[in-house]
Design an enzyme around this catalytic site. Structure first.
Site, PDB file in Angstrom:
ATOM      1  N   GLY A 115       0.794  -1.228   0.000  1.00 40.93           N
ATOM      2  CA  GLY A 115       0.000   0.000   0.000  1.00 40.93           C
ATOM      3  C   GLY A 115       0.818   1.265   0.000  1.00 40.93           C
ATOM      4  O   GLY A 115       0.303   2.346  -0.270  1.00 40.93           O
ATOM      5  N   ARG A 206      14.731   0.333  -0.159  1.00 41.27           N
ATOM      6  CA  ARG A 206      14.947  -0.964   0.483  1.00 41.27           C
ATOM      7  C   ARG A 206      15.491  -1.973  -0.525  1.00 41.27           C
ATOM      8  O   ARG A 206      15.130  -1.949  -1.701  1.00 41.27           O
ATOM      9  CB  ARG A 206      13.640  -1.505   1.080  1.00 41.27           C
ATOM     10  CG  ARG A 206      12.937  -0.540   2.012  1.00 41.27           C
ATOM     11  CD  ARG A 206      11.938  -1.235   2.904  1.00 41.27           C
ATOM     12  NE  ARG A 206      10.913  -1.981   2.200  1.00 41.27           N
ATOM     13  CZ  ARG A 206       9.929  -2.653   2.801  1.00 41.27           C
ATOM     14  NH1 ARG A 206       9.855  -2.665   4.130  1.00 41.27           N
ATOM     15  NH2 ARG A 206       9.017  -3.303   2.110  1.00 41.27           N
ATOM     16  N   ASP A 297       1.700 -11.351   6.847  1.00 41.40           N
ATOM     17  CA  ASP A 297       2.159 -10.512   5.744  1.00 41.40           C
ATOM     18  C   ASP A 297       3.473  -9.815   6.056  1.00 41.40           C
ATOM     19  O   ASP A 297       4.056  -9.154   5.181  1.00 41.40           O
ATOM     20  CB  ASP A 297       1.092  -9.477   5.362  1.00 41.40           C
ATOM     21  CG  ASP A 297       0.650  -8.635   6.548  1.00 41.40           C
ATOM     22  OD1 ASP A 297       0.032  -9.205   7.464  1.00 41.40           O
ATOM     23  OD2 ASP A 297       0.923  -7.423   6.563  1.00 41.40           O
ATOM     24  N   ASN A 298       3.973  -9.955   7.300  1.00 44.25           N
ATOM     25  CA  ASN A 298       5.268  -9.385   7.669  1.00 44.25           C
ATOM     26  C   ASN A 298       6.324 -10.459   7.903  1.00 44.25           C
ATOM     27  O   ASN A 298       7.353 -10.197   8.532  1.00 44.25           O
ATOM     28  CB  ASN A 298       5.129  -8.520   8.929  1.00 44.25           C
ATOM     29  CG  ASN A 298       4.322  -7.269   8.687  1.00 44.25           C
ATOM     30  OD1 ASN A 298       4.290  -6.748   7.579  1.00 44.25           O
ATOM     31  ND2 ASN A 298       3.643  -6.780   9.701  1.00 44.25           N
ATOM     32  N   ASP A 307       9.823  -5.413   7.303  1.00 41.78           N
ATOM     33  CA  ASP A 307       8.835  -4.383   7.644  1.00 41.78           C
ATOM     34  C   ASP A 307       8.981  -3.900   9.084  1.00 41.78           C
ATOM     35  O   ASP A 307       8.390  -4.445  10.015  1.00 41.78           O
ATOM     36  CB  ASP A 307       7.410  -4.883   7.391  1.00 41.78           C
ATOM     37  CG  ASP A 307       7.076  -4.897   5.911  1.00 41.78           C
ATOM     38  OD1 ASP A 307       7.855  -4.354   5.121  1.00 41.78           O
ATOM     39  OD2 ASP A 307       6.035  -5.466   5.544  1.00 41.78           O
TER      40      ASP A 307
END
Length: 626
Positions: A115, A206, A297-298, A307
């Protein structure tokens, strides 16, 4: 061509080979705004949202070198801040956003995705390595939901510094190559108290071999019984197989080469992910790191720390330490992290579904805790300097040390660092005299009685706690059942500690702390003496002990107050503290006094100058991260 112009072209000469976009389904829709993306692993980003007057805050020389760049290459290019913030297209890059789903705080959340992150592509180096590069905070993507796709200077500094700090600690992590800020502002509520302030939009560049995560495989899940949500590519097992093939072929080539049978290959992959995850969380625990948002999701498919949000390194040791102020129930507390990772692996197995053998996958999941404990105890032995022998007592010795640190409120990082000062036992020496100096140093790292009172105050609401306590009189059987539950049991333990502290003064507390530490140190020295049984040169054993301990127990970590000082200085336009902290964190095991690093003088919160490798100032405990 002038030399300066030659140097300025290094960014434009990066060699991109964007394999993910070549081998995986890509959403080419030109529809703007957030949307559900079906049957795709990536969505192309066709419109740039440039920052206003982007400028560099900091760069990591080590991370830039991974893609063949130097700081001079970046700074000498007048377009550098634009290129590395996603404000201008790098030649060869193909901006996109990754689609993934995830379980957030235990509940399936459906489509999530990048996002606020934009994939730029994959850079191939002269050594044939491939690094995916991303810009975090570059603007809206199809997965931004109600967000603006921006990150602010505060959170960007934390991610930039911690990414590089973790690597220097020897812990697998994604990398941060540069940090850019701007004169573009967005409104944020940093304390979640309804007060929004304007903050500078900032972007972190990153790097990682891949940012694919557990949640990448959850886009194929069907409707969840609890949340009622499903993945955006539910039932597309053909794409799931395609994604799995891509991950194994490109990121686990050894497994691909050594297995001709697909199911056997997939099982070997799942086992390796389990081992990497177990090793990662063991390393976190051994430096007191708490991730804060361990949702699926991390979780990196490569076993990388991924993250950086409301993370935190513990100051005082507390197994119930929660670094994320939004995690009211402590789901991702320090001591819960291994179990959370195990739970997430089970969700990955479910997402992979028929690609795995169900019974064998279950057996691999059962191996997680023993595997984690093996990694954890192996590191803890090094932290204690137990390098020659492995004894069953070592686990209990470690547990008792942590319990003692908790009870005395000892600083996690500094106390472990001081253990190397405990003298090797010599025949005929007086223990009180021998350990006196280091014991005094350890006691300086312990909490005062007032600090312990605050730390042991029950966190349960008074009314709820009173109702439970009343059961002891009205319904003892029910009270016994309720009191055995982990949440209530912890509150009752806190009450017991607090009651004891209320009947103690500071002098009595210090005397008890001294006695308790002397008892543990005596046990530790007896264990040390057995290291040399049957061995040769004692001086070599002593030297090895100190070397291993000082390479395993960091002198400095990115504590919240250190990051906050750098943030406050940067928000005032002074980026020197960010760069100074980055330099010190790049050598966390240094034997020097953290290169003389001290808190940034003049900040209202922490005016006293305190070296960053010393016990944190009292105000450090009040920093709120959400």
């Amino acid at each position: 061509m002038e030399p300066s112009l030659c140097r300025s072209t290094a960014l434009e000469r990066l060699r991109f080979n964007n394999t993910a976009l070549k081998k995986l389904p890509v959403d080419d829709s030109e529809e703007l705004g957030s949307r559900t993306v079906h049957a795709a692993c990536f969505s192309r980003i066709r419109t740039f949202q440039p920052l206003l007057r982007p400028t560099f805050v900091a760069q990591s020389p080590a991370a830039l070198a991974l893609i063949g760049l130097s700081i001079q290459d970046v700074l000498s290019n007048p377009l550098g801040p634009e290129y590395l913030s996603g404000s201008r297209l790098l030649p060869g890059s193909e901006p996109a956003a990754h689609c993934y789903s995830g379980h957030q705080f235990g509940l399936f959340a459906g489509q999530l995705g990048d996002g606020a992150v934009m994939y730029l592509g994959e850079v191939e180096t002269e050594t044939h390595e491939r690094w995916e590069i991303q810009v975090k905070g570059a603007g809206v993507t199809p997965y931004s939901r109600d967000g603006d796709g921006r990150k602010v200077l505060r959170s960007s500094i934390r991610e930039f510094l911690c990414s590089e700090a973790m690597v220097a600690l020897g812990i697998p992590s994604t990398r941060a190559a540069s940090l850019v800020t701007s004169d573009l502002y967005v409104a944020r509520d940093p304390l979640n108290n309804g007060r929004r302030i304007s903050e500078r939009c900032s972007v972190v560049l990153r790097l990682a071999p891949s940012f694919i995560r557990f949640g990448s495989f959850e886009i194929f899940l069907g409707r969840d019984d609890f949340s009622g949500l499903q993945g955006p590519s539910a039932g597309r097992h053909d794409i799931r197989a395609q994604l799995l093939d891509y991950v194994i072929e490109n990121l686990y080539p050894c497994i691909q080469r050594t297995h001709s049978n697909r199911k056997e290959r997939n099982m070997a992959f799942f086992r390796e992910v389990m081992k990497r995850t177990a090793n990662l969380v063991a390393q976190w625990q051994c430096v007191g790191f708490c991730h804060g948002v361990l949702n699926t999701d991390n979780m990196s498919i490569l076993g990388l720390t991924l993250d950086y949000g409301p993370f935190g390194f513990m100051d005082r040791y507390d197994p119930d330490f929660v670094c994320n102020a939004s995690d009211k129930r402590g789901r991702y507390s320090y001591q819960a992290q291994p179990s959370a990772c195990h739970w997430n692996l089970a969700r990955l197995a479910e997402a992979l579904g028929s690609e795995l053998k169900v019974a064998e996958a279950g057996a691999i999941l059962d191996e997680f805790m023993p595997t984690y404990q093996g990694f954890y105890l192996g590191i803890m032995r090094k932290k204690l300097g137990l390098v020659r022998k492995e004894e069953e007592e070592d686990s209990e010795l470690t547990s008792d040390l942590l319990r003692l640190m908790h009870n005395t409120g000892a600083d996690f990082t500094n106390t472990f660092r001081l253990l190397s000062h405990i003298p090797w036992p010599e025949g005929g020496d007086s223990e009180q005299v021998a350990v006196g100096p280091v014991l005094d140093l350890i006691l300086e790292q312990c909490a005062s009685i007032e600090e312990l009172k605050v730390a042991n105050k029950p966190t349960m609401e008074n009314g709820e706690l009173a109702r439970i306590l009343s059961m002891a009189q009205t319904n003892p059987v029910m009270f016994g059942i309720v009191a055995d539950s982990p949440g209530v049991s912890e509150q009752l333990i806190r009450m017991g500690r607090l009651k004891e502290l209320l009947s103690t003064d500071q002098d009595e507390l210090k005397e008890k702390q001294r006695d308790d530490w002397i008892r543990w140190i005596s046990r530790y020295r007896r264990r040390l003496s057995r290291e040399c049984e049957g061995a040769g040169d004692l001086s070599l054993i002593k030297e090895e002990r100190l070397t291993v301990m000082n390479r395993t127990n960091p002198r400095v970590v990115l504590r919240n107050y250190i990051a906050q000082n750098a943030i406050q200085a940067a928000e005032r336009g002074d980026f020197s503290e960010v760069n100074r902290v980055l330099k010190v964190l790049g050598n966390p095991y240094s034997g020097s006094d953290a290169s003389g690093l001290s808190t940034f003088a003049g900040l209202d919160a922490f005016k006293p100058t305190v070296a960053y490798d010393k016990k944190p100032p009292a105000g450090a405990q009040t920093i709120c991260i959400t």
